[in-house]
Design an enzyme around this catalytic site. Sequence first.
Site, PDB file in Angstrom:
ATOM      1  N   SER A   1       0.383  39.986   2.400  1.00 59.05           N
ATOM      2  CA  SER A   1      -0.451  40.752   1.463  1.00 59.05           C
ATOM      3  C   SER A   1      -1.543  39.898   0.842  1.00 59.05           C
ATOM      4  CB  SER A   1       0.408  41.344   0.346  1.00 59.05           C
ATOM      5  OG  SER A   1       1.269  42.324   0.860  1.00 59.05           O
TER       6      SER A   1
ATOM      7  N   CYS B   1       4.447  49.059  -1.594  1.00 57.56           N
ATOM      8  CA  CYS B   1       3.187  48.387  -1.883  1.00 57.56           C
ATOM      9  C   CYS B   1       2.011  49.083  -1.201  1.00 57.56           C
ATOM     10  CB  CYS B   1       3.290  46.910  -1.502  1.00 57.56           C
ATOM     11  SG  CYS B   1       1.903  45.933  -2.105  1.00 57.56           S
TER      12      CYS B   1
ATOM     13  N   HIS C   1       7.862  45.446  -5.200  1.00 53.36           N
ATOM     14  CA  HIS C   1       8.568  44.838  -4.076  1.00 53.36           C
ATOM     15  C   HIS C   1      10.075  44.757  -4.287  1.00 53.36           C
ATOM     16  CE1 HIS C   1       4.998  43.519  -1.806  1.00 53.36           C
ATOM     17  NE2 HIS C   1       4.440  43.646  -3.004  1.00 53.36           N
TER      18      HIS C   1
ATOM     19  N   GLU D   1      12.162  44.221  -2.111  1.00 56.80           N
ATOM     20  CA  GLU D   1      12.686  43.138  -1.279  1.00 56.80           C
ATOM     21  C   GLU D   1      12.540  41.790  -1.982  1.00 56.80           C
ATOM     22  OE1 GLU D   1       9.729  44.257  -1.072  1.00 56.80           O
ATOM     23  OE2 GLU D   1       8.316  42.708  -0.449  1.00 56.80           O
TER      24      GLU D   1
END
Lengths: 1127, 409
Positions: free
Chosen positions: B49, B259, B351, B353
């Site tokens: 990103s 995202c 996020h 994760e």
Amino acid sequence: MPKRDDINSVLVIGSGPIVIGQACEFDYSGTQACRVLREEGVRVILVNSNPATIMTDPDFADATYIEPITWQVIETIIAKEKPDAILPTLGGQTALNAAIDLHTHGILEKYDVELIGANFEAINKGEDRQIFKQLVLDAGGDVARSHIAHTIDEALAAADDLGYPLVIRPSFTMGGLGSGFAYTRQDLLRMVGDGLHQSPTSEVLMEESIIGWKEYELELMRDTSDNTVVVCSIENVDPVGVHTGDSITVAPALTLTDREYQNLRDIGMDIIRAVGVDTGGCNIQFAIDPATGRVIVIEMNPRVSRSSALASKATGFPIAKIAAKLAIGYRLDEIPNDITGVTPASFEPTLDYVVVKVPRFAFEKFPAADARLTTTMKSVGEAMAIGRNFSTALQKALRSLEKRGSSFSWAPTNATKEELLVLAEIPTDGRIGSVQRALLAGATVDELFEVTGIDPWFLDQIVLINEVAAEIQAADSLDADLLRHAKDHGFSDAQLAELRGLDEHEVRAIRWNAGVRPVFKTVDTCAGEFPALTPYHYSSYDEETEVIPSDRRKVVILGSGPNRIGQGVEFDYSCVHAAFALSDAGYETIMINCNPETVSTDYDTSDRLYFEPLTLEDVLEVIHAESASGELVGVVVQLGGQTALGLAKGLEAAGVPILGTTPAAIDLAEERGLFSGILDDAGLVAPKNGTAIELTGALDVATSIGYPVLVRPSYVLGGRGMEIIYDSASLADYFDRIEGQGIVGPSHPLLVDRFLDDAIEIDIDALFDGERLYVGGVMEHIEEAGVHSGDSSCTLPPVTLGRGQIDAVRDATLAIAKGIGVRGLLNVQFAIGAGVLYVLEANPRASRTVPFVAKALGIPLAKAASLIMVGRSIDSLVADGLLPEQDGSIVPFDSPVAVKEAVLPFKRFRTTEGRVVDSVLGPEMRSTGEVMGIDRDFPRAFAKSQEAAYGGLPPTGTVFVSVADRDKRAIILPVLRLQQLGFSLLATEGTAEVLRRNGIEAGVVGKYSTRGDGLRDGRSDGDLPDIVELIEQDKVDVVINTPSGRSARADGYEIRAAAVAADKPLFTTIAQLAAAVASIEAIQTGFEVTSLQEYADQRAVSSARAAASAAASAAHSAARPERIPAG
Amino acid sequence: MAPSAPAVFVLEDGRRFRGRAYGAVGRAFGEAVFTTGMTGYQETITDPSYAGQIVAQTAPHIGNTGVNDEDPESARIWVAGYVVRDPSRVVSNHRAKRSLDDDLTAQGIVGISGIDTRALTRHLRDRGAMRSAIFSGPDADLDPAEQLTLVTSSPEMSGLNLSAEVSTDTAYTVDATAERIGSVAILDLGIKAATIHALAARGFDVHVVPESISADDLFALDPTAVFYSNGPGDPEASDHHIALLQQVLKRGIPFFGICFGNQLLGRALGFGTYKLPFGHRGINQPVLDRRTGRVEITAHNHGFAVDAPLDGPVESPAGFGRVEVSHVGLNDQVVEGLACLDIPAFSVQYHPEAAAGPHDSAYLFDRFRAMVIASGESAEAAIEVESSPDVLPTDRSPRDGARLAGEDV
């Protein structure tokens, strides 16, 4: 959930006296809690025995009880005040233990009052090591292998399994008291024996050693909806083995990857959930094996802790304040973040700077103590520094300690690398300096990691500092680039001066000419992501400053730096009061301090806060930055103890206006010759005296004035280096001992006074505005002269002084105030010996007793002093009602009596053989804190003070008496009274004989010194049972032992050490004993409680009555003529 | 240590910061952004990103724990340039293999150190993210005007499609690491390793497919569910991904996006997206799950956000039924999650994760798993799982979440 509507009144339990392991960080947290609760409309009832705190100001609670923190007293308060809830999580282990007691004695149930913040189950889960261990395992965490022992035999069996060394931790003691490493079976026997005794539940935990592992702490908060945040991570530079309170610590953690950090965070969250802290904070400690990454949970505190205060100051996230809001029902996301104003408290602060905390020790006060750091905390204070990198923060923190030799130095020494490595291996005060020296001497990072266990990253930072030092030494000149480079690694002007062979002022001039000055950054909780509303600053040699210009009239208040024995929370109290008063008077207040435990370093206290070392360099830079806008009215130096006072001359020389008493006037009080002149002019006398800067001179003085003499270095606080010397040999020995400490020298001569035996000592705190003297209070010491005023108990009003004596004290004080030219506060110490009033010393600054006077009589001395310093007159302050009409020189007949008692830390300090250090009081102060007892008369007040300080006298039991010959006469009446009250008596032969001749029967016991050499370690069979043995066997309840002058201390020492180790009331002065005996009846009837607010109401009624009667009598007779000052 | 070469960081508004070279020497262009995480630099720089961005770390000490082989989020460093205050001189961690400096140099990432990163952060906070460049070594001595011209002639982030740059060229599959419940096709817009682990650990065979995949090729895989990953770029420039997603939604295939994937779901549903002034980049951001009242501390890395009404469900402008904003950022009330009420699809802007960051939101993968399982019974059941959350964070310790996400705990 918003605020609970069923909680309208809360009883907050404070933490009691300042002791090692529990210092003024709990004043900070308690003060925040009280403020928050009152803002929320909750009626606050407070109990705390410590008068030196801000939280016990009547303004911070609706009902303030300065009473002993025992479950019985708290029950009386509960019965009277009927609170809806009790908040026990902000007063340290003391409050938590009180809460446990209230629970186990059924008080909570009886009065239907709820614990908020943490309930009994949560407290128990966090504190009971066995339950906690299981809980950690259930949560998938790991713990050190361990066993619980309730007896010595169980302990020995456990040691067979765990192997040596192993860790011993008594359950439910604070600050790790009694815990440490046992390397041998002998260590184990001693430590387990003590630990079983110290633990209220008579149990000790024994654990596998994780010594040398990396140590971390997390501060967590959780609300009723299970929203949980980690406020701060803290990493200990000193690895496991040194108590976290004694370690150099850094925030945030700097040597963890995200995976490792998130793992700690996950474990932490699981634990806070499992323990069930659902409306407040907790602190969890972890150890990580540097070789494998294995994580062990060491412990958790289900309450606000010392580390929470540090974390609050380090991040700007006010943990105690938020904890108080959570306790009354708010959720984290309902509470705004004060610093940004726009974001909620349900977030995790992120730092764009590094915070380093370093402990401050007081081993110089306990020369016999083993200075090795262990898991029992021994430091008495701490300094914190903020820098944009670790090297800066570390160096700033070290110089914040204000201790000779605390900063890194590169001056040549003879020590070899090998010697330095050996030195660095043992954790002691100043080990970091040995590490730096060893690196300088060529040791490698690997070698130092091997011996210290300090993470190589930190070691490399010290290498970096040494490299920068070498660059500075090698450079042709100090140019702007090099100066910036040095400053970006925290070098002070003084260090640069040492490296370049210059004077500090020369370096400063070069630096200023080069335009190298710091900027000030902001602590904002969010690394700059959002604008900060709160001006909480620290210096950095970066590009951009964040000081917002203001056009206001500014007053800078210098704080008192790290707590130490002799300079503690009392001075912070005065600084905070000045900030409040000056702010109310329309000034912009600017606080400079470096002590993270304090209320003064709360960003709410002053208009602007600079968290900076209190050195001339750092203070001048803040003043420079603030002088860029508005008008700097001046700097307040007389409230921050010797730290602030010591900066006065340098600031004045730099053209900074000093408020109040001028530096020249301060000198008049400190410089013996000048002060004698003032006394002569006023017709006052001091004990015969002289000054000396070396032994020969001192011997001459002593011989001419006659022994015993009291020696005292000038410009020190807390009686540092102060001793009573009985002969020339001892004087020579004294000079040997102080050699190299820098406390006596040409600019700081040694004062040598004739020592007044058996004199009554008197302290007075007063205000002077140039015209009028306003007495805060006249305090009579209970111990005779010779015991440091900070260690002796005292009573306000005096209880044995006549009106004439008090008037004489007042008049003398006025003459001294005029002579010195005081503007603000003045403390004078007097002694009355053989009917003569002697002036011992005068200190034109806030004294340790300012808060005590304020609590006892309701006279806000510090506030008034700060206003006098900016030009207000005492008359106008009286007219405004800030000061009462009647000053403290006359206390109405029906006023309560307040007794201040000192709290001493002997128990924490062991000799290398493992015995407690001697506990005899002397002219050098060694107490860490104080309590106050207040009641309608002296015996009751004294009894409360004893209860609060050490648990008080038992109502009955066995008393052991052994006194020096000179005390034998004085002992008879108190001992007789004890016998009449039903105590049984034991005495050594000589004392027993005197008692018997006076008709008092006492059992005779053997002296420790009569033990045969071969029997010292075993039983003294056949002979009389010896006293040390009896104390150790718990067969004695009270110990009376006075030291016999200059020598033959050995026997007394063993007795006193045994009494301290066994936690028995111990009297080393007859004055103290007499007062205690007089108070026994008060104990037997139980305590009544009265709040400061009730006392204030009584005072108002009483003074109205007095005014009415004065008016009536004035109508009949002429006013009393003005008194003429003595001389 | 020899002093490194001079370097200068130049912003498009003319602000300059002089420092020292760090990592590779040369020049680097990108959008200047700051991230406030105090841990996880290795995850940060390998997060796709960040492609096209010069990332400034607000935490001063970077590189202390070196670089290891377990923590990267992708196969390479993606930041366009790297700005730190005090790079570590040594590496101290039992897992470390190399120094960060070595990795930056080896991968040609130009960095700068020793600047007032806080002044930079405050500047970007006030003026917004902007184009910038690092010039180090000989380039540092270029004429400042020339340096500025080079910056102002570099591409802007707005309107930029960077997906092709970061996406995998060829599809690959990661097998489920727990009892298999189906398969998920991840459209790789800049996927992070932690996400793949998290899904595999929930019983999905994970097909990672290139962002350019056609609808036919995607459906040929017959995925049980579709996932859109995080990634760089302007969602307004991603028409292909949006069209593809609309087809997924029309087929009723369960969908989860993170995202960039959240922004694309927003656009697929017919909402707009916009560029935030300076974005959210950090691991301490409070997000409120509006349906449970719970606050999660979350990892963020986004410069764009979805423009959807915060109050109450609204009809999807693109005709996918009712949609509500499920998650809101508490710092600034930015949309942080979308939940469809009539189709089995949801997404979050942040996020779950983590990596780097807290594990508070790992439960979202469980919710996705539950939704996919329920979709085996009926679409309604799947929607029920996603639109009326019953897998609460309270049900699960963050450690469990982390364990399932494949972290070593």
